[in-house]
Design an enzyme around this catalytic site. Structure first.
Site, PDB file in Angstrom:
ATOM      1  N   GLY A  65       0.850  -1.191   0.000  1.00 16.65           N
ATOM      2  CA  GLY A  65       0.000   0.000   0.000  1.00 16.65           C
ATOM      3  C   GLY A  65       0.873   1.223   0.000  1.00 16.65           C
ATOM      4  N   GLU A  66       0.697   2.043   0.980  1.00 14.68           N
ATOM      5  CA  GLU A  66       1.499   3.260   1.087  1.00 14.68           C
ATOM      6  C   GLU A  66       2.076   3.317   2.494  1.00 14.68           C
ATOM      7  OE1 GLU A  66       2.519   5.356  -1.259  1.00 14.68           O
ATOM      8  OE2 GLU A  66       3.622   6.198   0.413  1.00 14.68           O
ATOM      9  N   SER A  67       3.380   3.089   2.571  1.00 20.04           N
ATOM     10  CA  SER A  67       3.982   2.894   3.892  1.00 20.04           C
ATOM     11  C   SER A  67       3.908   4.129   4.788  1.00 20.04           C
ATOM     12  CB  SER A  67       5.419   2.412   3.750  1.00 20.04           C
ATOM     13  OG  SER A  67       6.180   3.349   3.032  1.00 20.04           O
ATOM     14  N   CYS A  86       5.810  -5.290  -0.078  1.00 25.39           N
ATOM     15  CA  CYS A  86       6.010  -3.940  -0.615  1.00 25.39           C
ATOM     16  C   CYS A  86       6.000  -2.890   0.503  1.00 25.39           C
ATOM     17  CB  CYS A  86       4.980  -3.671  -1.701  1.00 25.39           C
ATOM     18  SG  CYS A  86       5.530  -2.405  -2.857  1.00 25.39           S
ATOM     19  N   ARG A 120      13.014   3.295  -1.353  1.00 29.57           N
ATOM     20  CA  ARG A 120      11.607   3.296  -1.789  1.00 29.57           C
ATOM     21  C   ARG A 120      11.522   3.714  -3.260  1.00 29.57           C
ATOM     22  NH1 ARG A 120       8.051   6.953   1.892  1.00 29.57           N
ATOM     23  NH2 ARG A 120       6.468   6.189   0.477  1.00 29.57           N
ATOM     24  N   ILE A 137       4.819  -2.681  -8.008  1.00 27.17           N
ATOM     25  CA  ILE A 137       4.107  -1.402  -8.117  1.00 27.17           C
ATOM     26  C   ILE A 137       4.802  -0.392  -7.193  1.00 27.17           C
ATOM     27  CG2 ILE A 137       1.887  -0.229  -7.870  1.00 27.17           C
ATOM     28  CD1 ILE A 137       0.572  -3.070  -8.057  1.00 27.17           C
ATOM     29  N   ARG A 138       5.516   0.523  -7.771  1.00 20.87           N
ATOM     30  CA  ARG A 138       6.311   1.489  -6.980  1.00 20.87           C
ATOM     31  C   ARG A 138       7.044   0.767  -5.853  1.00 20.87           C
ATOM     32  NH1 ARG A 138       3.973   5.148  -4.202  1.00 20.87           N
ATOM     33  NH2 ARG A 138       1.975   4.098  -4.082  1.00 20.87           N
ATOM     34  N   HIS A 189       4.247  -7.943  -4.893  1.00 23.67           N
ATOM     35  CA  HIS A 189       2.941  -8.209  -4.279  1.00 23.67           C
ATOM     36  C   HIS A 189       2.467  -9.642  -4.552  1.00 23.67           C
ATOM     37  CE1 HIS A 189       1.810  -3.991  -3.330  1.00 23.67           C
ATOM     38  NE2 HIS A 189       2.602  -3.712  -4.346  1.00 23.67           N
ATOM     39  N   GLU A 227       0.209 -11.144  -3.182  1.00 22.20           N
ATOM     40  CA  GLU A 227      -1.257 -11.155  -3.059  1.00 22.20           C
ATOM     41  C   GLU A 227      -1.943 -10.795  -4.382  1.00 22.20           C
ATOM     42  OE1 GLU A 227       0.855  -9.074  -1.660  1.00 22.20           O
ATOM     43  OE2 GLU A 227       0.088  -7.020  -1.554  1.00 22.20           O
TER      44      GLU A 227
HETATM   45  N1  GLN Z   1       5.882   3.051  -2.844  1.00 25.00           N
HETATM   46  C1  GLN Z   1       5.096   2.594  -1.745  1.00 25.00           C
HETATM   47  C2  GLN Z   1       5.686   3.029  -0.408  1.00 25.00           C
HETATM   48  O1  GLN Z   1       6.725   3.558  -0.377  1.00 25.00           O
HETATM   49  C3  GLN Z   1       4.968   1.081  -1.739  1.00 25.00           C
HETATM   50  C4  GLN Z   1       4.174   0.668  -2.919  1.00 25.00           C
HETATM   51  C5  GLN Z   1       3.388  -0.561  -2.735  1.00 25.00           C
HETATM   52  O2  GLN Z   1       3.209  -1.117  -1.654  1.00 25.00           O
HETATM   53  N2  GLN Z   1       2.846  -0.991  -3.839  1.00 25.00           N
HETATM   54  O3  GLN Z   1       5.077   2.825   0.589  1.00 25.00           O
END
Ligand code: GLN
Length: 215
Positions: A58-60, A92, A124, A153-154, A189, A191
């Site tokens: 997700g977004e840490s 991630c 990151r 994904i990122r 990921h 999942e």
């Molecule tokens: N770029 C996101 C972060 O720094 C991680 C991306 C992800 O979990 N798909 O949290």
């Protein structure tokens, strides 16, 4: 830790791939015929009761901020259960959260609050930003010969690993999968891969941990 035979997997339900991890865990449980369930966890008492914990992608920064201020500050609870040996899978953003240092190319040190249970440093967004997301077949001997579809994904890349950390997945020498005792972490990921082998591996860690406890 639950006393009964049913295995309970908690998915930290703050932000990100929560339902996806619940689905992947349930599929994995069914496929290896293990009785148990995966549920969302958010309160300290829930986190203390599960047999295994998943920190989803997700977004840490969001997850890190919210676990610090919400629900009585579950940050400390999470850190404690993991350091007490709770089997944990971080994907991630979950991997970033578990690390002890995170930085990126734009701002350097990200200054987000990290759990630090996993002795790694991560960069990151190391493969670029959203449009640079990609999928790639990974060789992961830990789970067998058939390649595993890595969904990136990122994603971060692991730049440094401590002594107790083993590497199980790489892309061109960039580390994207690590294990340290009770912790499994991936930059990609699992999942989202429609392949439950890494979740099964995680479940096997949980089973082993339960057996060791009752020995
Ligand atoms: N770029 C996101 C972060 O720094 C991680 C991306 C992800 O979990 N798909 O949290």
């Amino acid at each position: 830790m639950s006393e009964n035979k049913e295995l309970s997997i908690g998915v930290l339900a703050v932000q990100g791939d929560i339902e996806e991890n619940i689905a992947a865990s349930r599929n994995a449980l069914r496929e290896i015929d293990v009785a148990g369930d995966a549920t969302k966890v958010i309160y300290p008492e829930q986190i203390e009761r599960v047999d295994g914990l998943i920190l989803p992608g997700g977004e840490s920064t969001v997850v890190s901020n919210l676990i610090t201020i919400q629900h009585g500050g579950i940050f400390q609870t999470i850190r404690k259960v993991i350091s007490n040996g709770l089997p944990t899978l971080g994907t991630c953003a979950g991997m970033i959260l578990l690390s002890r240092r995170a930085y990126d190319r734009v701002i350097g040190e990200t200054k987000q609050r990290l759990l630090g249970n996993l002795d790694i440093e991560v960069e990151r967004n190391a493969f670029g930003r959203q449009p640079d997301s990609f999928e790639l077949d990974l060789e992961i001997s830990l789970i067998g010969k058939v390649p595993f579809r890595g969904v990136f994904i990122r994603s971060p890349v692991v730049k440094k690993v401590g002594n107790g950390v083993s590497v199980f997945a790489e892309i061109d020498e960039k580390i994207v999968g690590v294990r340290q005792k009770n912790i499994l972490a991936t930059a990609f990921h699992p999942e989202l891969a429609r392949d439950t082998r890494l979740h099964k591996e995680f479940i096997n860690c949980i089973i082993k941990n339960k057996q060791d406890k009752h020995r």
